[in-house]
Design an enzyme around this catalytic site. Structure first.
Site, PDB file in Angstrom:
ATOM      1  N   GLU A 193       9.722   8.505  -4.530  1.00  0.00           N
ATOM      2  CA  GLU A 193       8.590   7.726  -5.046  1.00  0.00           C
ATOM      3  C   GLU A 193       8.536   7.712  -6.569  1.00  0.00           C
ATOM      4  OE1 GLU A 193       4.855   7.071  -2.883  1.00  0.00           O
ATOM      5  OE2 GLU A 193       4.096   8.598  -4.265  1.00  0.00           O
TER       6      GLU A 193
ATOM      7  N   LYS B  89       6.244   7.416  -9.290  1.00  0.00           N
ATOM      8  CA  LYS B  89       4.796   7.591  -9.419  1.00  0.00           C
ATOM      9  C   LYS B  89       4.477   8.051 -10.834  1.00  0.00           C
ATOM     10  CE  LYS B  89       2.919  11.007  -7.079  1.00  0.00           C
ATOM     11  NZ  LYS B  89       2.305  11.788  -5.973  1.00  0.00           N
TER      12      LYS B  89
ATOM     13  N   LYS C 155       3.659   0.805  -2.302  1.00  0.00           N
ATOM     14  CA  LYS C 155       2.645   1.835  -2.078  1.00  0.00           C
ATOM     15  C   LYS C 155       1.359   1.393  -2.776  1.00  0.00           C
ATOM     16  CE  LYS C 155       1.741   6.294  -0.908  1.00  0.00           C
ATOM     17  NZ  LYS C 155       2.271   7.388  -1.746  1.00  0.00           N
TER      18      LYS C 155
ATOM     19  N   GLU D 268       0.236   4.400   7.886  1.00  0.00           N
ATOM     20  CA  GLU D 268      -0.031   5.800   7.578  1.00  0.00           C
ATOM     21  C   GLU D 268      -1.220   6.319   8.390  1.00  0.00           C
ATOM     22  OE1 GLU D 268      -0.080   7.240   3.398  1.00  0.00           O
ATOM     23  OE2 GLU D 268      -2.130   7.860   3.871  1.00  0.00           O
TER      24      GLU D 268
ATOM     25  N   ASN E 289       0.534  11.567   6.972  1.00  0.00           N
ATOM     26  CA  ASN E 289       0.201  12.113   5.663  1.00  0.00           C
ATOM     27  C   ASN E 289      -0.364  13.517   5.809  1.00  0.00           C
ATOM     28  OD1 ASN E 289      -0.494  12.531   3.010  1.00  0.00           O
ATOM     29  ND2 ASN E 289      -1.597  10.607   2.757  1.00  0.00           N
TER      30      ASN E 289
ATOM     31  N   GLU F 207       4.802  12.612   4.920  1.00  0.00           N
ATOM     32  CA  GLU F 207       4.314  12.282   3.588  1.00  0.00           C
ATOM     33  C   GLU F 207       3.484  13.429   3.012  1.00  0.00           C
ATOM     34  OE1 GLU F 207       3.387   7.669   4.992  1.00  0.00           O
ATOM     35  OE2 GLU F 207       1.945   8.764   3.781  1.00  0.00           O
ATOM     36  N   SER F 208       3.656  13.680   1.737  1.00  0.00           N
ATOM     37  CA  SER F 208       2.829  14.602   0.930  1.00  0.00           C
ATOM     38  C   SER F 208       3.153  16.072   1.186  1.00  0.00           C
ATOM     39  CB  SER F 208       1.331  14.377   1.164  1.00  0.00           C
ATOM     40  OG  SER F 208       0.933  13.087   0.789  1.00  0.00           O
TER      41      SER F 208
END
Length: 250
Positions: A53, A55, A114, A158, A179, A209-210
């Protein structure tokens, strides 16, 4: 599924900004690069499939990274990234549709948009290969999934709970992101993926995710059924090529 009143104030602010953003004119039509094919290629080559990602910043990170996103993208792909995620939310994440356009032109892997897409019109902001749809915030998830596919996008739906997973399945989601971050409290717990993934259908493509910050985390998520991992902060913190290589060889 709209639950914006039960999330952290920072997320409420993001949702308000998403609703207030101007609506695009016209409608996009995308010839998407296949995400399932990219996953299969990574597996054949012995790489852990990672969505890296780009970001610049976020409400849960400190500081801003101002590197040229095109150079970051190329380095991530050189490090073995299966796909890229590009933030297009401008007010809280420093992203933009223009950055996604430039990145997608510069690389040959699938690119995920995103953002906080709440309504069909917001799909028409920019062409991408995948588009994130967050089940918690979408009133008509089935309709939005269908509208995304109708434009050529591959929806990444998600979820954070089993209830949201069930809604994603009912909406005919094929690629589901789980997530680990709870958007109500902004807390991360890797148990989330393990718990929710155990209820997912066998034919779903699952993206963790995360909160993935080490090789041990990668192995843990893979053992729990992750077909791919979306990693942002741990890749952006330092040399992005080396960081991607570290995760894809876990």
């Amino acid at each position: 599924m709209n639950a914006s009143d039960s999330v952290a104030p920072a997320v409420q602010s993001i949702l308000r900004a998403a609703r207030e953003r101007g609506r695009p004119e016209g409608r996009v039509s995308v010839e998407a690069r296949s995400f399932p094919e990219a996953l299969a290629a990574a597996e054949r080559e012995g790489r852990v499939p990672v969505i890296a990602e780009i970001k610049p910043t976020s409400p849960t990170t400190e500081g801003t990274r101002e590197d040229d996103p095109i150079e970051l993208a190329r380095e991530m792909v050189a490090g073995g990234a299966t796909a890229l995620s590009v933030l297009t939310e401008p007010d809280h994440f420093g992203g933009s549709p223009e950055t996604l356009e430039r990145v997608r032109e510069a690389v040959d892997v699938p690119v995920l948009r995103k953002d906080f897409v709440l309504e069909e019109e917001q799909l028409d902001v920019v062409e991408a290969d995948l588009v994130l749809l967050i089940a918690r915030f979408v009133d008509d998830l089935e309709g939005l999934v269908a509208a995304a596919r109708d434009r050529g996008f591959q929806p990444l739906v998600e979820v954070h709970t089993v209830k949201e997973l069930e809604a994603a399945i009912e909406a005919d989601a094929k690629t589901i992101g789980i997530n680990n971050r709870d958007l109500a409290a902004l807390e991360v717990d890797l148990d989330t993926f393990e718990r929710v993934a155990s209820e997912a259908p066998d034919d779903a493509i699952l993206v963790a995710e995360s909160g993935i910050s080490s090789k041990e985390d990668v192995r843990r998520m893979r053992e729990a059924g992750a077909d791919a991992l979306l990693i942002g902060t741990a890749i952006m913190d330092g040399d992005v090529r080396e960081n991607v290589e570290r995760f894809t060889t876990a």
